[in-house]
Design a protein around this motif. Sequence first.
Motif, PDB file in Angstrom:
ATOM      1  N   ASP A 129       9.326  -4.261  13.037  1.00  0.00           N
ATOM      2  CA  ASP A 129       9.434  -2.848  12.656  1.00  0.00           C
ATOM      3  C   ASP A 129      10.511  -2.144  13.472  1.00  0.00           C
ATOM      4  O   ASP A 129      11.312  -1.372  12.939  1.00  0.00           O
ATOM      5  CB  ASP A 129       8.096  -2.137  12.840  1.00  0.00           C
ATOM      6  CG  ASP A 129       7.033  -2.608  11.867  1.00  0.00           C
ATOM      7  OD1 ASP A 129       7.389  -3.251  10.862  1.00  0.00           O
ATOM      8  OD2 ASP A 129       5.840  -2.348  12.137  1.00  0.00           O
ATOM      9  N   ALA A 130      10.539  -2.402  14.780  1.00  0.00           N
ATOM     10  CA  ALA A 130      11.537  -1.777  15.646  1.00  0.00           C
ATOM     11  C   ALA A 130      12.945  -2.238  15.289  1.00  0.00           C
ATOM     12  O   ALA A 130      13.884  -1.438  15.277  1.00  0.00           O
ATOM     13  CB  ALA A 130      11.235  -2.103  17.111  1.00  0.00           C
ATOM     14  N   ALA A 131      13.101  -3.519  14.976  1.00  0.00           N
ATOM     15  CA  ALA A 131      14.418  -4.037  14.590  1.00  0.00           C
ATOM     16  C   ALA A 131      14.887  -3.384  13.292  1.00  0.00           C
ATOM     17  O   ALA A 131      16.058  -3.005  13.177  1.00  0.00           O
ATOM     18  CB  ALA A 131      14.362  -5.553  14.441  1.00  0.00           C
ATOM     19  N   ASN A 132      13.998  -3.236  12.345  1.00  0.00           N
ATOM     20  CA  ASN A 132      14.362  -2.573  11.085  1.00  0.00           C
ATOM     21  C   ASN A 132      14.766  -1.128  11.318  1.00  0.00           C
ATOM     22  O   ASN A 132      15.710  -0.630  10.712  1.00  0.00           O
ATOM     23  CB  ASN A 132      13.216  -2.650  10.079  1.00  0.00           C
ATOM     24  CG  ASN A 132      13.046  -4.032   9.512  1.00  0.00           C
ATOM     25  OD1 ASN A 132      13.989  -4.815   9.468  1.00  0.00           O
ATOM     26  ND2 ASN A 132      11.837  -4.347   9.088  1.00  0.00           N
ATOM     27  N   GLU A 133      14.045  -0.450  12.193  1.00  0.00           N
ATOM     28  CA  GLU A 133      14.354   0.947  12.484  1.00  0.00           C
ATOM     29  C   GLU A 133      15.713   1.077  13.177  1.00  0.00           C
ATOM     30  O   GLU A 133      16.484   1.994  12.890  1.00  0.00           O
ATOM     31  CB  GLU A 133      13.263   1.562  13.355  1.00  0.00           C
ATOM     32  CG  GLU A 133      13.409   3.049  13.528  1.00  0.00           C
ATOM     33  CD  GLU A 133      12.213   3.670  14.218  1.00  0.00           C
ATOM     34  OE1 GLU A 133      12.308   4.864  14.529  1.00  0.00           O
ATOM     35  OE2 GLU A 133      11.214   2.988  14.443  1.00  0.00           O
ATOM     36  N   CYS A 134      16.024   0.158  14.063  1.00  0.00           N
ATOM     37  CA  CYS A 134      17.297   0.206  14.778  1.00  0.00           C
ATOM     38  C   CYS A 134      18.482  -0.135  13.877  1.00  0.00           C
ATOM     39  O   CYS A 134      19.608   0.247  14.163  1.00  0.00           O
ATOM     40  CB  CYS A 134      17.274  -0.740  15.973  1.00  0.00           C
ATOM     41  SG  CYS A 134      16.246  -0.140  17.317  1.00  0.00           S
ATOM     42  N   MET A 135      18.225  -0.868  12.812  1.00  0.00           N
ATOM     43  CA  MET A 135      19.302  -1.295  11.923  1.00  0.00           C
ATOM     44  C   MET A 135      19.621  -0.273  10.828  1.00  0.00           C
ATOM     45  O   MET A 135      20.569  -0.450  10.082  1.00  0.00           O
ATOM     46  CB  MET A 135      18.957  -2.642  11.278  1.00  0.00           C
ATOM     47  CG  MET A 135      18.821  -3.762  12.281  1.00  0.00           C
ATOM     48  SD  MET A 135      20.282  -3.999  13.304  1.00  0.00           S
ATOM     49  CE  MET A 135      21.425  -4.639  12.107  1.00  0.00           C
ATOM     50  N   GLU A 136      18.864   0.808  10.760  1.00  0.00           N
ATOM     51  CA  GLU A 136      19.142   1.848   9.765  1.00  0.00           C
ATOM     52  C   GLU A 136      20.441   2.559  10.139  1.00  0.00           C
ATOM     53  O   GLU A 136      20.661   2.906  11.298  1.00  0.00           O
ATOM     54  CB  GLU A 136      18.002   2.862   9.709  1.00  0.00           C
ATOM     55  CG  GLU A 136      16.718   2.311   9.138  1.00  0.00           C
ATOM     56  CD  GLU A 136      15.617   3.347   9.106  1.00  0.00           C
ATOM     57  OE1 GLU A 136      15.925   4.558   9.107  1.00  0.00           O
ATOM     58  OE2 GLU A 136      14.449   2.942   9.086  1.00  0.00           O
ATOM     59  N   LEU A 137      21.288   2.786   9.160  1.00  0.00           N
ATOM     60  CA  LEU A 137      22.596   3.369   9.436  1.00  0.00           C
ATOM     61  C   LEU A 137      22.559   4.862   9.726  1.00  0.00           C
ATOM     62  O   LEU A 137      23.332   5.355  10.536  1.00  0.00           O
ATOM     63  CB  LEU A 137      23.546   3.093   8.267  1.00  0.00           C
ATOM     64  CG  LEU A 137      23.973   1.643   8.114  1.00  0.00           C
ATOM     65  CD1 LEU A 137      24.908   1.497   6.923  1.00  0.00           C
ATOM     66  CD2 LEU A 137      24.644   1.142   9.378  1.00  0.00           C
ATOM     67  N   THR A 138      21.648   5.587   9.089  1.00  0.00           N
ATOM     68  CA  THR A 138      21.625   7.039   9.278  1.00  0.00           C
ATOM     69  C   THR A 138      21.315   7.439  10.721  1.00  0.00           C
ATOM     70  O   THR A 138      22.047   8.261  11.292  1.00  0.00           O
ATOM     71  CB  THR A 138      20.628   7.697   8.303  1.00  0.00           C
ATOM     72  OG1 THR A 138      21.005   7.344   6.973  1.00  0.00           O
ATOM     73  CG2 THR A 138      20.629   9.206   8.450  1.00  0.00           C
ATOM     74  N   PRO A 139      20.280   6.887  11.378  1.00  0.00           N
ATOM     75  CA  PRO A 139      20.044   7.254  12.780  1.00  0.00           C
ATOM     76  C   PRO A 139      21.205   6.832  13.691  1.00  0.00           C
ATOM     77  O   PRO A 139      21.528   7.534  14.640  1.00  0.00           O
ATOM     78  CB  PRO A 139      18.766   6.516  13.159  1.00  0.00           C
ATOM     79  CG  PRO A 139      18.093   6.241  11.878  1.00  0.00           C
ATOM     80  CD  PRO A 139      19.182   6.076  10.858  1.00  0.00           C
ATOM     81  N   TRP A 140      21.839   5.692  13.389  1.00  0.00           N
ATOM     82  CA  TRP A 140      22.971   5.240  14.210  1.00  0.00           C
ATOM     83  C   TRP A 140      24.129   6.235  14.114  1.00  0.00           C
ATOM     84  O   TRP A 140      24.711   6.622  15.122  1.00  0.00           O
ATOM     85  CB  TRP A 140      23.407   3.843  13.781  1.00  0.00           C
ATOM     86  CG  TRP A 140      24.623   3.337  14.480  1.00  0.00           C
ATOM     87  CD1 TRP A 140      25.838   3.125  13.933  1.00  0.00           C
ATOM     88  CD2 TRP A 140      24.753   2.996  15.867  1.00  0.00           C
ATOM     89  NE1 TRP A 140      26.718   2.671  14.880  1.00  0.00           N
ATOM     90  CE2 TRP A 140      26.073   2.578  16.075  1.00  0.00           C
ATOM     91  CE3 TRP A 140      23.870   3.000  16.947  1.00  0.00           C
ATOM     92  CZ2 TRP A 140      26.551   2.175  17.319  1.00  0.00           C
ATOM     93  CZ3 TRP A 140      24.340   2.596  18.190  1.00  0.00           C
ATOM     94  CH2 TRP A 140      25.662   2.189  18.368  1.00  0.00           C
ATOM     95  N   ARG A 141      24.438   6.676  12.889  1.00  0.00           N
ATOM     96  CA  ARG A 141      25.514   7.666  12.715  1.00  0.00           C
ATOM     97  C   ARG A 141      25.159   8.981  13.395  1.00  0.00           C
ATOM     98  O   ARG A 141      25.999   9.609  14.035  1.00  0.00           O
ATOM     99  CB  ARG A 141      25.787   7.891  11.230  1.00  0.00           C
ATOM    100  CG  ARG A 141      26.456   6.729  10.571  1.00  0.00           C
ATOM    101  CD  ARG A 141      26.750   7.038   9.112  1.00  0.00           C
ATOM    102  NE  ARG A 141      27.158   5.833   8.437  1.00  0.00           N
ATOM    103  CZ  ARG A 141      26.751   5.478   7.236  1.00  0.00           C
ATOM    104  NH1 ARG A 141      25.930   6.246   6.561  1.00  0.00           N
ATOM    105  NH2 ARG A 141      27.172   4.367   6.681  1.00  0.00           N
TER     106      ARG A 141
END
Length: 88
Positions: free
Chosen positions: A32-44
């Motif tokens: 779950d944490a890996a999926n959340e970290c891989m989302e592009l919107t929070p990274w941007r």
Amino acid sequence: MSAVYRYLRGIDPTTGESDTAGRLKRLSQLADAANECMELTPWRDYLLRVQHAGFVSQTLVASKNAIVNAYAFYIRGRRSVFRRGHAR
């Protein structure tokens, strides 16, 4: 790193006994944490916040690891519940 691996495998650090249910739970949390970290919107969003803080050039950042580690704290903070007036 071996302590992290043992933790994910569900091994109790004091007794050394394996816990299959704990292992499945921890691996699910990791996925779950890996999926959340891989989302592009929070990274941007995070990179925009870094730029707005004044780090407009790569030369201003001492280490790429610092950015990645701070992103982990950013994601953790987004998940936590925070109410105004309770920070000290």
